[in-house]
Design a protein around this motif. Structure first.
Motif, PDB file in Angstrom:
ATOM      1  N   VAL A  29      54.157 174.985  77.078  1.00 49.26           N
ATOM      2  CA  VAL A  29      55.253 175.920  76.803  1.00 49.26           C
ATOM      3  C   VAL A  29      56.608 175.223  76.708  1.00 49.26           C
ATOM      4  O   VAL A  29      57.611 175.881  76.411  1.00 49.26           O
ATOM      5  CB  VAL A  29      55.315 177.047  77.855  1.00 49.26           C
ATOM      6  CG1 VAL A  29      53.960 177.728  77.979  1.00 49.26           C
ATOM      7  CG2 VAL A  29      55.799 176.535  79.200  1.00 49.26           C
ATOM      8  N   LYS A  30      56.657 173.935  76.954  1.00 49.59           N
ATOM      9  CA  LYS A  30      57.923 173.218  76.887  1.00 49.59           C
ATOM     10  C   LYS A  30      58.553 173.347  75.507  1.00 49.59           C
ATOM     11  O   LYS A  30      57.880 173.192  74.495  1.00 49.59           O
ATOM     12  CB  LYS A  30      57.707 171.739  77.223  1.00 49.59           C
ATOM     13  CG  LYS A  30      57.544 171.448  78.704  1.00 49.59           C
ATOM     14  CD  LYS A  30      57.360 169.952  78.946  1.00 49.59           C
ATOM     15  CE  LYS A  30      57.193 169.665  80.429  1.00 49.59           C
ATOM     16  NZ  LYS A  30      56.944 168.219  80.693  1.00 49.59           N
ATOM     17  N   GLY A  31      59.837 173.629  75.501  1.00 52.10           N
ATOM     18  CA  GLY A  31      60.559 173.769  74.253  1.00 52.10           C
ATOM     19  C   GLY A  31      60.455 175.144  73.632  1.00 52.10           C
ATOM     20  O   GLY A  31      61.174 175.453  72.678  1.00 52.10           O
ATOM     21  N   ARG A  32      59.576 175.995  74.149  1.00 53.77           N
ATOM     22  CA  ARG A  32      59.415 177.352  73.601  1.00 53.77           C
ATOM     23  C   ARG A  32      59.790 178.432  74.621  1.00 53.77           C
ATOM     24  O   ARG A  32      60.305 179.483  74.239  1.00 53.77           O
ATOM     25  CB  ARG A  32      57.962 177.574  73.173  1.00 53.77           C
ATOM     26  CG  ARG A  32      57.485 176.607  72.095  1.00 53.77           C
ATOM     27  CD  ARG A  32      56.111 177.008  71.559  1.00 53.77           C
ATOM     28  NE  ARG A  32      55.076 176.976  72.600  1.00 53.77           N
ATOM     29  CZ  ARG A  32      54.336 178.034  72.939  1.00 53.77           C
ATOM     30  NH1 ARG A  32      54.517 179.201  72.342  1.00 53.77           N
ATOM     31  NH2 ARG A  32      53.400 177.926  73.882  1.00 53.77           N
ATOM     32  N   PHE A  33      59.519 178.178  75.880  1.00 48.85           N
ATOM     33  CA  PHE A  33      59.794 179.148  76.939  1.00 48.85           C
ATOM     34  C   PHE A  33      60.993 178.670  77.761  1.00 48.85           C
ATOM     35  O   PHE A  33      61.165 177.473  77.991  1.00 48.85           O
ATOM     36  CB  PHE A  33      58.594 179.290  77.872  1.00 48.85           C
ATOM     37  CG  PHE A  33      57.392 179.973  77.277  1.00 48.85           C
ATOM     38  CD1 PHE A  33      57.279 180.210  75.912  1.00 48.85           C
ATOM     39  CD2 PHE A  33      56.357 180.362  78.101  1.00 48.85           C
ATOM     40  CE1 PHE A  33      56.165 180.831  75.368  1.00 48.85           C
ATOM     41  CE2 PHE A  33      55.229 180.996  77.588  1.00 48.85           C
ATOM     42  CZ  PHE A  33      55.141 181.223  76.217  1.00 48.85           C
ATOM     43  N   THR A  34      61.767 179.641  78.237  1.00 49.58           N
ATOM     44  CA  THR A  34      62.913 179.333  79.090  1.00 49.58           C
ATOM     45  C   THR A  34      62.974 180.321  80.242  1.00 49.58           C
ATOM     46  O   THR A  34      62.983 181.544  80.008  1.00 49.58           O
ATOM     47  CB  THR A  34      64.225 179.407  78.310  1.00 49.58           C
ATOM     48  OG1 THR A  34      64.170 178.513  77.189  1.00 49.58           O
ATOM     49  CG2 THR A  34      65.395 179.021  79.200  1.00 49.58           C
ATOM     50  N   ALA A  35      63.030 179.793  81.443  1.00 46.80           N
ATOM     51  CA  ALA A  35      63.161 180.628  82.634  1.00 46.80           C
ATOM     52  C   ALA A  35      64.616 180.655  83.079  1.00 46.80           C
ATOM     53  O   ALA A  35      65.323 179.648  82.974  1.00 46.80           O
ATOM     54  CB  ALA A  35      62.282 180.099  83.753  1.00 46.80           C
ATOM     55  N   SER A  36      65.035 181.800  83.574  1.00 52.09           N
ATOM     56  CA  SER A  36      66.374 181.942  84.120  1.00 52.09           C
ATOM     57  C   SER A  36      66.329 183.007  85.211  1.00 52.09           C
ATOM     58  O   SER A  36      65.326 183.713  85.351  1.00 52.09           O
ATOM     59  CB  SER A  36      67.380 182.322  83.031  1.00 52.09           C
ATOM     60  OG  SER A  36      67.035 183.574  82.451  1.00 52.09           O
ATOM     61  N   ARG A  37      67.399 183.095  85.970  1.00 56.54           N
ATOM     62  CA  ARG A  37      67.429 184.114  87.004  1.00 56.54           C
ATOM     63  C   ARG A  37      68.835 184.633  87.211  1.00 56.54           C
ATOM     64  O   ARG A  37      69.815 183.904  86.993  1.00 56.54           O
ATOM     65  CB  ARG A  37      66.829 183.592  88.309  1.00 56.54           C
ATOM     66  CG  ARG A  37      67.591 182.508  88.999  1.00 56.54           C
ATOM     67  CD  ARG A  37      66.752 181.897  90.132  1.00 56.54           C
ATOM     68  NE  ARG A  37      66.488 182.842  91.202  1.00 56.54           N
ATOM     69  CZ  ARG A  37      65.538 182.665  92.138  1.00 56.54           C
ATOM     70  NH1 ARG A  37      64.799 181.580  92.104  1.00 56.54           N
ATOM     71  NH2 ARG A  37      65.358 183.557  93.104  1.00 56.54           N
ATOM     72  N   ASP A  38      68.907 185.883  87.643  1.00 60.14           N
ATOM     73  CA  ASP A  38      70.160 186.514  87.996  1.00 60.14           C
ATOM     74  C   ASP A  38      69.973 187.045  89.410  1.00 60.14           C
ATOM     75  O   ASP A  38      69.406 188.125  89.611  1.00 60.14           O
ATOM     76  CB  ASP A  38      70.490 187.639  87.012  1.00 60.14           C
ATOM     77  CG  ASP A  38      71.845 188.264  87.257  1.00 60.14           C
ATOM     78  OD1 ASP A  38      72.371 188.114  88.376  1.00 60.14           O
ATOM     79  OD2 ASP A  38      72.378 188.905  86.345  1.00 60.14           O
ATOM     80  N   ASN A  39      70.432 186.295  90.387  1.00 62.75           N
ATOM     81  CA  ASN A  39      70.202 186.690  91.781  1.00 62.75           C
ATOM     82  C   ASN A  39      70.970 187.956  92.149  1.00 62.75           C
ATOM     83  O   ASN A  39      70.554 188.684  93.057  1.00 62.75           O
ATOM     84  CB  ASN A  39      70.564 185.540  92.713  1.00 62.75           C
ATOM     85  CG  ASN A  39      69.538 184.418  92.662  1.00 62.75           C
ATOM     86  OD1 ASN A  39      68.375 184.636  92.332  1.00 62.75           O
ATOM     87  ND2 ASN A  39      69.972 183.212  92.981  1.00 62.75           N
ATOM     88  N   ALA A  40      72.061 188.209  91.472  1.00 63.33           N
ATOM     89  CA  ALA A  40      72.809 189.441  91.737  1.00 63.33           C
ATOM     90  C   ALA A  40      71.985 190.675  91.357  1.00 63.33           C
ATOM     91  O   ALA A  40      72.164 191.750  91.928  1.00 63.33           O
ATOM     92  CB  ALA A  40      74.121 189.441  90.972  1.00 63.33           C
TER      93      ALA A  40
END
Length: 126
Positions: free
Chosen positions: A63-74
């Motif tokens: 999945v490298k280069g195609r998927f992106t993880a992120s988070r919003d702790n708020a």
């Protein structure tokens, strides 16, 4: 902590989806979050892990280069943006949380995680 994954669906190859993992609990920001997937007849497979701040991530090679993880702790939410989807990405996607894990090879293993969401189906048609 309780987790709920959402955002799955049916998409054509080359398309995009964004999954969300919503968590309950005031200490969500302290947890490392992992995404896994499981296709029919296959073992659960590591996709990506993201540390408590979002500054560190670890991706599986497919999945490298195609998927992106992120988070919003708020918002107590972790996201998985999936682009250039392929039929082989078809699976049930799960999010999981670990309070004590560190970002290394152990984050690839399901046994590292203490809490799991219920999963969301992603189907990519060719």
């Amino acid at each position: 902590v309780q987790l709920q994954a959402s955002g799955g669906g049916l998409v054509q190859a080359g398309g995009s989806l964004r999954l969300s993992c919503a968590a309950s609990g005031r200490t969500f920001s302290r947890y490392l979050i992992g995404w896994f997937r499981q296709a029919p007849g296959k073992e659960r497979e590591f996709v990506v892990a993201i540390n408590w701040s979002g500054a560190s991530t670890r991706y599986a090679d497919p999945v490298k280069g195609r998927f992106t993880a992120s988070r919003d702790n708020a918002k107590n939410t972790v996201y998985l943006q999936m682009n250039s989807l392929k039929p082989e990405d078809t699976a049930v996607y799960y999010c999981a949380a670990s309070k004590w894990a560190v970002m290394d090879v152990t984050t690839d293993s399901p046994v590292t995680y203490d809490y799991w969401g219920q999963g969301t189906q992603v189907t990519v048609s060719s």
